[in-house]
Enzyme design. Structure first.
Site, mmCIF file in Angstrom:
data_model
loop_
_atom_site.group_PDB
_atom_site.id
_atom_site.type_symbol
_atom_site.label_atom_id
_atom_site.label_comp_id
_atom_site.label_asym_id
_atom_site.label_seq_id
_atom_site.Cartn_x
_atom_site.Cartn_y
_atom_site.Cartn_z
ATOM 1 N N CYS A 181 17.688 -7.604 -6.568
ATOM 2 C CA CYS A 181 17.423 -7.511 -5.130
ATOM 3 C C CYS A 181 17.222 -8.874 -4.476
ATOM 4 C CB CYS A 181 16.203 -6.631 -4.875
ATOM 5 S SG CYS A 181 14.775 -7.059 -5.880
ATOM 6 N N GLU A 241 4.593 -4.581 -9.435
ATOM 7 C CA GLU A 241 4.961 -5.522 -8.369
ATOM 8 C C GLU A 241 4.177 -5.269 -7.101
ATOM 9 O OE1 GLU A 241 9.137 -4.595 -7.974
ATOM 10 O OE2 GLU A 241 9.587 -5.186 -10.025
#
Lengths: 640, 640
Positions: free
Chosen positions: B413, B317
């Site tokens: 998240c 990521e």
């Protein structure tokens, strides 16, 4: 389905004289295999630690120490031995005999009393034999051992390794099956199936063939053995990426005979398909043949790169979905193209259809050559079609892409696989049956008369030069010569006289009643190739091919930012002198194109295009990265 | 560097009336947060198990059971509480008060006697506190707890959660540092730094600020704490992908103040940069400011997608390298764009330069909106710019790309991060200092007079319609209005009379001596945007933008195989009626383009191009995948 259409010609009978492939074949015996031997013995400072032979010494109880490497570390020496066998068989390997005999003795001493042979499990997990077929690679290791043993026996007549292999094969045939006290499993990585077929063919022992057949037929059946095994292990994995094991990855989602779409790990898939083709032949099994045909079509018509590479996903080295062929993040493992060649060769032999050799040719002339450098000391494991070196960073999506060839690998399957393939190249060029010699590839070489073939033949192929193949025989000969797709207006002359052969299953059927010279002339020009519109990565792009060779652009000839280049459709490339530092005398191609500039100064902005003329140079993909490292590009923008 | 150029306007003072953003903001309080509450309580059948609140109940000793989830599972309720606080603050959250108070009590009861609060470590590894800062996320969890506590206190004046947070913060300030018996470490995932600055600002306790500063200044210093810690753990990892930990991933390769290139995990990087900007402000630290400026430039001028997304690699990521911006395999996590907004807001506040809000605007109007569906129940974690649904397969390189929004995530998240961002949207629209109101975004809204601002203001923005922003005030007002880059020929009228404001740091400086109506007129037309030639993924491609909105093509409007479409440079898009089923009344755009077909029937072949006219429809990227799922494309081929 009746007969077999040719079997590979023995290496003993073939000598490769081709300026390109001859270079690599000679190098295999003279440089590559000696260098690999040094690496396997940990004598090459720059290469990652191998420990392959040391593991055997420790397993044989002759050295102190602990196992090092991957669970399949043993296979490196097995494939090395197989390659050495082919060198010996073809008269280029006498210098290996002493060390080969020595390492064969070592291997035999590492074998367990019951025939089991695997240094990882013997040294690390003796109690866990056969408990992790999904990951443990025990049967995969066994397969390469058997292949090496068969090859060495064929080459030398020596039986030590063959006996070792047979002892292990006997343990395996006893251990696996659906009988009482047998394990109803199958390998996580296919390979044993191919090996057992070869062992059957050399020994005549039907049980080996039957166990190969069992492994293929049991695979993916219900209840699924892999799922049961994984459940039993309660999440304990050797490889973290197998935490959520995808049955398709290992082609265990459904029995192979029912599979129609090529799935999962590309090497596993190809090895399986090659074995299926072997079994279709041996059992004359029409259902297996149908599955093989569908899987071939799925592979080559939906999921293959133009370079004969396969495997679209770097993660798990695998097939993805139809027409998903990304050029800069793909895998195209060198071993997968080896597997594709094995599969194609068997399909042609099964069906007599020449078209199976088209993909074999693409793989051999492009991805296989790209897998090794012109000096024979470094390798590509992964073969992308577009490289920008700065973007190939560790710990990112492109971590598997190396912008230059590597000395060796922690997982070192490819170098020895390339070596055994190039060392036995004759098998992909010629096949023979009772009375016919099949010429499947146009690679200059000599066939000497012997058990298989009762005349001498000399082939001089000059595809990218005169566009012709000259074939001389010293006696009458029945030939089948593949007409490749890139051959326009093929013409045959025998002793300077035009002949009009029958074309059957893509082969020109030519019976020569006397010795003489056959010339196969064709028009071969550099050609532009586009992809099906469903291939989004190649949309609006074209690539250049010349005969069997895919061409690419390198930064050293064209400066950087290759993605800016464009070419008009119909542009005629000029055939230029070969680049002197590259082997094989293949021509470079040059043409007029454009450099398209967006005019954007920052990161994004209003386009203010300029189009500048650019002279573009292309070289064969298989030879890329043999000069200054830099960007490389296969598919370029078409200006339309 | 002297003063602060505006601080965010309190949520209490802002009401969002915008047809587009008002829809989402209202939805956050009315649908999204209630739905998320149900998920956190495991009452939504289709969503993956959360267990978030159950973990607290077990840690508080009020329930039997074992911890479930990720090490950062606690943060889901913290961010939910922060979002709830903003809703309460802005008068849209009264219905949450009772459950918020209840869950706050629960959280407090799960706190350990010494102030430590983390359900994972408390339940699973009480002896291993602070031993795995690289992976354990304890300080990250603490940061979100503190942010929620500050927000809830600001919104309600209630101190329960603030006290809990302070107890934990006190433990942290005692525990970390270079003093004797302190741990000289810093968080694996930055967040605590931002939180401690907020806690300092609300309590006035300097030690919180100093510890925030310590964490930033200690990071990446030599000897490297992370490397020492990893060595001590002897390879034991929570996350398998951290086996070979790359210090750049966690921005710990060199001290942040010396960093000039944005590296590693995008969310970590943005949270760190936002904290650095806070600290540059609080300490008036010129060196930190210089680092922030360079990191901002590196992010937005070299490594940002046109949608305001960041993070080029799906694996880890993360950022990769300059101009490496792949459209179909990128990450562009929703949370990373939240972080980019936080960083940009602080940089504008530090420097008074309006250009920082350009990227904030891009992120907000495109990637943030794309992160949540128009009905507020599903989310994108990853925001690609090109999607072919069939290629987004599990266990492949594209496994992180979901072709449709998801109900929830195992790592969840993004949903609560989007909620807290949209619930406090006013802070990105307006900033205030002693006597000046900064207008940074053109999102229709009302400012009501109060502590910060002594007049009422009403803004009606109509960027894609009349290309104007009407601003009414009921008293004299000093305004600074950002002139966005897409505004051609900006003109200001006050009470229908043209005024010629001074332009300073990208703001029109306007002092209104009386109440009245200011009209900011600009020419805003759909515009084509190209990328720098170094961006190989966008080479020869353009994209359409309209005001702050990036536009994209969807299959439902244009049929599939979007990669075949092309458009001539200079093509004029037609502004059409909005698509009725999409919120916000944003126009669709239509234009004449082409469908380029290669004419190749098999996988590869000689091109035989046809070019057919095609009418192309584009819609705002932020609203994609709110109708029939299918292909999506941002960058399309330019025909040149």
């Amino acid at each position: 389905m009746t007969k077999r259409f040719g079997h590979p010609l023995n290496n003993r009978a073939v000598r490769i004289t081709d300026p390109l492939f001859g270079h690599y074949v000679t190098m295999i015996s003279e440089k590559v295999l000696p260098h690999q031997w040094d690496i396997l013995n940990d004598r090459v400072e720059l290469a990652p630690r191998s420990h392959c032979l040391e593991n055997f010494r420790i397993a044989a109880g002759e050295k102190q120490g602990i196992f090092f490497g991957e669970v399949f570390q043993d296979t490196d020496v097995y494939k090395w031995l197989e390659a050495v066998s082919y060198c010996i068989e073809s008269g280029r390997g006498e210098h290996f005999t002493a060390i080969a005999d020595e390492v064969i003795d070592l291997i035999s001493r590492a074998q367990q009393p019951d025939g089991y042979l695997n240094t990882y499990y013997t040294l690390e997990k003796p109690e866990e034999r056969w408990t992790n077929l999904v990951e443990g690679h025990e049967l995969y290791n066994a397969g390469y051992l058997i292949e090496a043993a068969v090859a060495y026996f064929n080459a030398t007549g020596k039986r030590t390794l063959l006996k070792t292999a047979i002892r292990f094969a006997d343990l395996i045939t006893d251990t696996f099956g659906t009988g009482e006290n047998q394990i109803p499993g199958y390998p996580g990585h296919q390979e044993i199936e191919l090996a057992l077929v070869r062992l059957y063919r050399v020994t005549g022992e039907k049980k080996y063939l039957d166990t190969a057949s069992y492994f293929i037929r049991q695979r993916g059946s219900s209840p699924n053995y892999f799922l049961q095994e994984i459940e039993k292990r309660e999440g304990v994995c050797i490889f973290p990426e197998f935490q959520d094991y995808d049955l398709k990855y290992g082609q265990a989602h459904t029995p192979p005979v029912e599979q129609r779409s090529i799935e999962g790990h590309a090497v596993r898939a190809m090895y399986m398909c090659a074995a299926m083709a072997d079994l279709a032949m041996e059992y004359q099994d029409q259902d297996l043949l149908e599955a093989c045909k569908a899987l071939w079509e799925s592979t080559t018509e939906k999921r293959m790169f133009v370079t004969g590479g396969i495997g679209s996903s770097g993660f798990l080295e695998r097939f993805t979905t139809d027409y998903d062929l990304p050029n800069d993040s793909n895998y195209c493992e060198s071993c997968a193209s080896v597997g594709l060649m094995m599969f194609g060769q068997r399909m042609a032999s099964l069906t007599g259809e020449s078209f199976y050799y088209e993909a074999v040719e693409a793989a051999l002339h492009n991805t296989i050559l790209a897998g090794i450098n012109a000096d024979g000391q470094r390798y590509f494991y992964v073969n992308p079609l577009e490289v920008v070196p700065g973007a190939c960073l560790p710990a990112t999506d492109l971590r598997h892409i190396k912008p230059v060839r590597q000395d060796w690998f922690n997982v070192a399957c490819c170098p020895t696989n390339l070596a055994r393939t190039l060392a036995s190249l004759g098998q992909y060029i010629y096949a023979i049956d009772d009375n016919t010699l099949y010429i499947n590839q146009f690679i200059s070489s000599e066939v000497s008369s012997g058990a298989d073939c009762n005349y001498n033949l000399l082939m001089e192929a000059d595809l990218t030069g005169k566009g012709q193949v000259r074939i001389k025989t010293d006696a009458p000969a029945a030939l089948r010569i593949r007409i490749p797709r890139y051959a326009e207006r093929p013409v045959f002359l025998f002793n300077d006289e035009r002949i009009e052969p029958l074309i059957e299953r893509g082969y020109a059927v030519i019976n020569l009643n006397t010795a003489g010279e056959l010339v196969f002339k064709m028009k071969i020009e550099p050609r532009w190739v586009a992809a099906n519109d469903r291939v989004r990565s190649d949309a609006g792009k074209i690539t250049l091919m010349f005969g069997p060779y895919a061409y690419c652009l390198e930064e050293t000839d064209n400066s950087d930012r290759l993605s800016k280049l464009a070419v008009a459709p119909g542009t005629k490339p000029e055939v230029k002198e070969p680049i002197a530092s590259l082997p094989g005398n293949l021509p470079a191609l040059e043409y007029d194109g454009f450099r398209l500039e967006s005019g954007v100064k920052g990161l994004y902005g209003a386009p203010d295009y300029t189009i500048k003329p650019a002279r573009i140079t292309a070289i064969p993909y298989g030879l890329w990265c043999n000069r200054e490292p830099g960007e490389m590009l296969v598919w370029q923008r078409v200006r339309i």
